[in-house]
Design a protein around this motif. Structure first.
Motif, PDB file in Angstrom:
ATOM      1  N   ARG A 197     -12.759  -7.923   6.735  1.00  0.00           N
ATOM      2  CA  ARG A 197     -12.762  -7.948   5.280  1.00  0.00           C
ATOM      3  C   ARG A 197     -13.054  -6.562   4.697  1.00  0.00           C
ATOM      4  O   ARG A 197     -12.502  -6.194   3.654  1.00  0.00           O
ATOM      5  N   GLY A 198     -13.891  -5.767   5.369  1.00  0.00           N
ATOM      6  CA  GLY A 198     -14.129  -4.401   4.928  1.00  0.00           C
ATOM      7  C   GLY A 198     -12.902  -3.535   5.075  1.00  0.00           C
ATOM      8  O   GLY A 198     -12.596  -2.693   4.219  1.00  0.00           O
ATOM      9  N   PHE A 199     -12.175  -3.743   6.154  1.00  0.00           N
ATOM     10  CA  PHE A 199     -10.932  -3.033   6.427  1.00  0.00           C
ATOM     11  C   PHE A 199      -9.928  -3.266   5.290  1.00  0.00           C
ATOM     12  O   PHE A 199      -9.309  -2.323   4.769  1.00  0.00           O
ATOM     13  N   ALA A 200      -9.794  -4.512   4.870  1.00  0.00           N
ATOM     14  CA  ALA A 200      -8.874  -4.841   3.779  1.00  0.00           C
ATOM     15  C   ALA A 200      -9.333  -4.219   2.460  1.00  0.00           C
ATOM     16  O   ALA A 200      -8.517  -3.718   1.673  1.00  0.00           O
ATOM     17  N   ARG A 201     -10.642  -4.245   2.212  1.00  0.00           N
ATOM     18  CA  ARG A 201     -11.157  -3.641   0.982  1.00  0.00           C
ATOM     19  C   ARG A 201     -10.919  -2.135   0.964  1.00  0.00           C
ATOM     20  O   ARG A 201     -10.627  -1.553  -0.093  1.00  0.00           O
ATOM     21  N   ASN A 202     -11.040  -1.505   2.113  1.00  0.00           N
ATOM     22  CA  ASN A 202     -10.776  -0.067   2.180  1.00  0.00           C
ATOM     23  C   ASN A 202      -9.320   0.235   1.815  1.00  0.00           C
ATOM     24  O   ASN A 202      -9.030   1.231   1.141  1.00  0.00           O
ATOM     25  N   PHE A 203      -8.418  -0.628   2.255  1.00  0.00           N
ATOM     26  CA  PHE A 203      -7.002  -0.437   1.940  1.00  0.00           C
ATOM     27  C   PHE A 203      -6.753  -0.572   0.443  1.00  0.00           C
ATOM     28  O   PHE A 203      -6.072   0.258  -0.166  1.00  0.00           O
ATOM     29  N   MET A 204      -7.336  -1.607  -0.158  1.00  0.00           N
ATOM     30  CA  MET A 204      -7.143  -1.818  -1.593  1.00  0.00           C
ATOM     31  C   MET A 204      -7.751  -0.675  -2.399  1.00  0.00           C
ATOM     32  O   MET A 204      -7.186  -0.224  -3.399  1.00  0.00           O
ATOM     33  N   LYS A 205      -8.883  -0.179  -1.947  1.00  0.00           N
ATOM     34  CA  LYS A 205      -9.523   0.936  -2.649  1.00  0.00           C
ATOM     35  C   LYS A 205      -8.684   2.204  -2.523  1.00  0.00           C
ATOM     36  O   LYS A 205      -8.610   3.012  -3.457  1.00  0.00           O
ATOM     37  N   ALA A 206      -8.049   2.399  -1.369  1.00  0.00           N
ATOM     38  CA  ALA A 206      -7.201   3.581  -1.182  1.00  0.00           C
ATOM     39  C   ALA A 206      -6.003   3.547  -2.119  1.00  0.00           C
ATOM     40  O   ALA A 206      -5.590   4.585  -2.653  1.00  0.00           O
ATOM     41  N   SER A 213      -7.012  -6.679  -6.720  1.00  0.00           N
ATOM     42  CA  SER A 213      -5.851  -7.544  -6.578  1.00  0.00           C
ATOM     43  C   SER A 213      -6.297  -8.906  -6.094  1.00  0.00           C
ATOM     44  O   SER A 213      -7.251  -9.025  -5.326  1.00  0.00           O
ATOM     45  N   GLU A 214      -5.613  -9.931  -6.544  1.00  0.00           N
ATOM     46  CA  GLU A 214      -5.942 -11.286  -6.095  1.00  0.00           C
ATOM     47  C   GLU A 214      -5.521 -11.491  -4.647  1.00  0.00           C
ATOM     48  O   GLU A 214      -6.108 -12.280  -3.932  1.00  0.00           O
ATOM     49  N   ARG A 215      -4.497 -10.775  -4.222  1.00  0.00           N
ATOM     50  CA  ARG A 215      -4.007 -10.930  -2.848  1.00  0.00           C
ATOM     51  C   ARG A 215      -4.407  -9.707  -2.020  1.00  0.00           C
ATOM     52  O   ARG A 215      -4.001  -8.589  -2.312  1.00  0.00           O
ATOM     53  N   VAL A 216      -5.233  -9.953  -1.015  1.00  0.00           N
ATOM     54  CA  VAL A 216      -5.681  -8.878  -0.137  1.00  0.00           C
ATOM     55  C   VAL A 216      -4.952  -9.022   1.194  1.00  0.00           C
ATOM     56  O   VAL A 216      -5.002 -10.084   1.821  1.00  0.00           O
ATOM     57  N   GLY A 218      -3.887  -8.796   5.166  1.00  0.00           N
ATOM     58  CA  GLY A 218      -4.622  -8.906   6.422  1.00  0.00           C
ATOM     59  C   GLY A 218      -4.408  -7.688   7.299  1.00  0.00           C
ATOM     60  O   GLY A 218      -3.589  -6.802   7.007  1.00  0.00           O
ATOM     61  N   GLY A 219      -5.119  -7.655   8.416  1.00  0.00           N
ATOM     62  CA  GLY A 219      -5.038  -6.512   9.316  1.00  0.00           C
ATOM     63  C   GLY A 219      -3.653  -6.279   9.881  1.00  0.00           C
ATOM     64  O   GLY A 219      -3.206  -5.129  10.003  1.00  0.00           O
ATOM     65  N   SER A 220      -2.944  -7.355  10.219  1.00  0.00           N
ATOM     66  CA  SER A 220      -1.609  -7.191  10.802  1.00  0.00           C
ATOM     67  C   SER A 220      -0.632  -6.592   9.800  1.00  0.00           C
ATOM     68  O   SER A 220       0.229  -5.774  10.154  1.00  0.00           O
ATOM     69  N   GLU A 221      -0.778  -6.964   8.525  1.00  0.00           N
ATOM     70  CA  GLU A 221       0.102  -6.412   7.497  1.00  0.00           C
ATOM     71  C   GLU A 221      -0.186  -4.927   7.275  1.00  0.00           C
ATOM     72  O   GLU A 221       0.741  -4.110   7.150  1.00  0.00           O
ATOM     73  N   ILE A 222      -1.455  -4.569   7.248  1.00  0.00           N
ATOM     74  CA  ILE A 222      -1.823  -3.156   7.083  1.00  0.00           C
ATOM     75  C   ILE A 222      -1.358  -2.353   8.288  1.00  0.00           C
ATOM     76  O   ILE A 222      -0.865  -1.224   8.150  1.00  0.00           O
ATOM     77  N   SER A 223      -1.475  -2.941   9.468  1.00  0.00           N
ATOM     78  CA  SER A 223      -1.005  -2.281  10.692  1.00  0.00           C
ATOM     79  C   SER A 223       0.492  -1.981  10.615  1.00  0.00           C
ATOM     80  O   SER A 223       0.945  -0.883  10.951  1.00  0.00           O
ATOM     81  N   LEU A 224       1.267  -2.965  10.150  1.00  0.00           N
ATOM     82  CA  LEU A 224       2.714  -2.775  10.032  1.00  0.00           C
ATOM     83  C   LEU A 224       3.039  -1.688   9.012  1.00  0.00           C
ATOM     84  O   LEU A 224       3.908  -0.833   9.245  1.00  0.00           O
ATOM     85  N   LEU A 225       2.338  -1.689   7.886  1.00  0.00           N
ATOM     86  CA  LEU A 225       2.558  -0.666   6.869  1.00  0.00           C
ATOM     87  C   LEU A 225       2.255   0.725   7.424  1.00  0.00           C
ATOM     88  O   LEU A 225       2.975   1.696   7.126  1.00  0.00           O
ATOM     89  N   ALA A 226       1.219   0.827   8.244  1.00  0.00           N
ATOM     90  CA  ALA A 226       0.885   2.116   8.846  1.00  0.00           C
ATOM     91  C   ALA A 226       1.995   2.585   9.775  1.00  0.00           C
ATOM     92  O   ALA A 226       2.350   3.779   9.786  1.00  0.00           O
ATOM     93  N   LYS A 227       2.560   1.664  10.541  1.00  0.00           N
ATOM     94  CA  LYS A 227       3.667   2.030  11.439  1.00  0.00           C
ATOM     95  C   LYS A 227       4.882   2.488  10.656  1.00  0.00           C
ATOM     96  O   LYS A 227       5.710   3.258  11.167  1.00  0.00           O
ATOM     97  N   GLN A 228       5.003   2.018   9.419  1.00  0.00           N
ATOM     98  CA  GLN A 228       6.106   2.429   8.554  1.00  0.00           C
ATOM     99  C   GLN A 228       5.797   3.709   7.782  1.00  0.00           C
ATOM    100  O   GLN A 228       6.604   4.170   6.987  1.00  0.00           O
TER     101      GLN A 228
END
Length: 460
Positions: A197-206, A213-216, A218-228
């Motif tokens: 949950r902290g990982f997701a909050r860090n992403f939203m803050k960045a 945002s109402e929709r935060v 997950g880790g797999s989605e952030i991981s995919l975005l990083a690969k992109q």
């Protein structure tokens, strides 16, 4: 070969309990999963939980009679505090359970012994029995998922601490007066920044520090975005590595771990943040030889942990030295022209030579590169400060207050990790009131006891 005898016996009936689901099945004594079922909770009151577990276990007994016939023991992983001696599920952060004698209930129901332990401790046992720590007598296990937990393996056994609360590395403070904890702990702990949950909050803050945002994701989605190549996802993963690298390094100044294993959902992203984790760790402990890696057990860690707990019980489990005996667990800190520390466990001194408490990094935030305790001590004439303080020199007291605050940060983390019954400080300045007051104030502020310290602090 007869199918009834081709498994490595005795077979364990394993139960992995989670906040929204539970998994039951059979595991042989080499860690092979022979059968497994995942079920969702239908009701979450204590009686309903027990009935659902019994029903699920009866179902797999009936559907897998050959495995059931060879089952000699049961093991349970508990999401919360468990008493590994009595098998009582003491409490949980996610489920409404209090002092439930679960192992006794299941043993009476199925006529085999059952053993239980906290899920993080169980995962560490699984690494020792079935994973990458088979040859290790001293290692640290971290689970990084919804929360962050830790388990210590010392002297070939799980270490529980004087009050059964050792290993709570997720409660190390990494941001002074930082994010409010959602479990009643002190603010600014690493769990609020590097857990799922902290990982997701860090992403939203960045993305936008001033909006929510109402929709935060997950880790797999952030991981995919990083690969992109998404810059915000890359920043989030870099920050994850820095947080984990720092708390692992600080833990290794307290105990000389030879290996660190990361489990939990965020460990699945390890390859994407391991470089920044290693960079931060090596910045603090540049010459430390240690293996830091993600678990190879994947999502099976807690389930195999249940089997490991059962095997340990079948072998004749005796709690480790000092477990639940605060008088046997003492953390010593000596201040002179340098600083050192050791753990006294019963009649044994742990890490007198190997661990280097002077390398502990005292910092207010992750952006603060901080200073090690050793550099802080050597930057001052500690004996001159002591003499001046005894003569009422206010400037000396101000310096000692600052030094006490920084040393207190290290002691706070050591107490969270080791769960001692006593902390003993000796050497230079330990009789100075300003120094004592500052250490005590910092330890109270940066531990999760909310000022009510269960251990005593003595100054010699």
């Amino acid at each position: 070969m007869n199918k009834e005898t081709e498994y490595q016996t005795p077979i364990t009936m394993a139960v992995d309990i989670g906040g929204s689901k539970y998994v039951v099945g059979f595991v042989d004594n080499t860690g092979n999963v022979l059968y497994q079922e995942r079920r969702e909770w239908k009701a979450l009151d204590e009686d309903a939980i027990v009935e659902q577990l019994k029903e699920a276990l009866h179902d797999i007994y009936n559907s897998q009679p050959k495995l059931a016939k060879q089952t000699k023991v049961g093991g349970v992983t508990i999401p919360g505090f468990a008493d590994p001696v009595s098998g009582v599920w003491v409490e949980s952060d996610f489920l409404p359970v209090k002092n439930l004698p679960l192992c006794k209930i299941l043993s009476n129901e199925f006529k085999i012994p059952f053993f239980a332990d906290n899920d993080c401790n169980a995962c560490a046992l699984a690494e020792r029995y079935f994973g990458e720590a088979k040859s290790q007598d001293k290692f640290l296990y971290l689970t990084v998922s919804t929360g962050i937990g830790g388990a210590l393996f010392l002297n070939n056994e799980l270490y529980y601490g004087g009050f059964w609360h050792a290993g709570e590395i997720g409660l190390f403070v990494v941001e002074e007066y930082g994010r409010a904890s959602d479990n009643g702990s002190v603010n600014g702990v690493v769990e609020m920044y590097a857990s799922g949950r902290g990982f997701a909050r860090n992403f939203m803050k960045a993305i936008d520090p001033d909006k929510t945002s109402e929709r935060v994701p997950g880790g797999s989605e952030i991981s995919l975005l990083a690969k992109q190549g998404n810059q915000y996802a890359l920043q989030t993963l870099e920050l994850e590595g820095r947080y984990l690298g720092r708390v692992i390094a600080n833990a290794c100044t307290i105990i000389d771990f030879k290996k660190v294993i990361l489990g939990g959902g965020i460990s699945l992203l390890f390859d994407q943040y391991k470089d920044t984790l290693s960079a931060e760790f090596n910045r603090i402990l540049p010459k430390k030889e240690i293996e830091i890696e993600a678990t190879k057990l994947g999502y099976l860690g807690a389930f195999l942990g249940a089997a490991a707990v059962a095997q340990r019980g079948l072998q004749g489990f005796v709690e480790s030295q000092g477990a639940g005996k605060p008088e046997e667990v003492v953390f010593h800190v000596t201040v002179s022209d340098h600083i050192e520390a050791l753990l006294e466990l019963g009649n044994r001194n742990i890490n007198r030579e190997a661990a280097d408490f002077g390398k502990f990094l005292a910092a207010k935030t992750i952006e603060d590169y901080g200073m090690t305790l050793e550099k802080l001590i050597t930057s001052q004439n500690i004996y001159e400060l002591e003499n001046r303080s005894k003569k009422g020199d206010e400037e000396a007291d101000r310096v000692l207050t600052f030094l006490g605050n920084q040393i207190g940060k290290g002691i706070a983390c050591a107490c969270i990790l080791l769960d001692p019954g006593k902390v003993v400080l000796e050497g230079a300045c330990t009789s100075c009131q300003a120094f004592q007051d500052s250490i005590l104030e910092t330890v109270k502020r940066e531990t999760y006891y909310r000022g009510n310290l269960p251990f005593t602090i003595l100054y010699l």
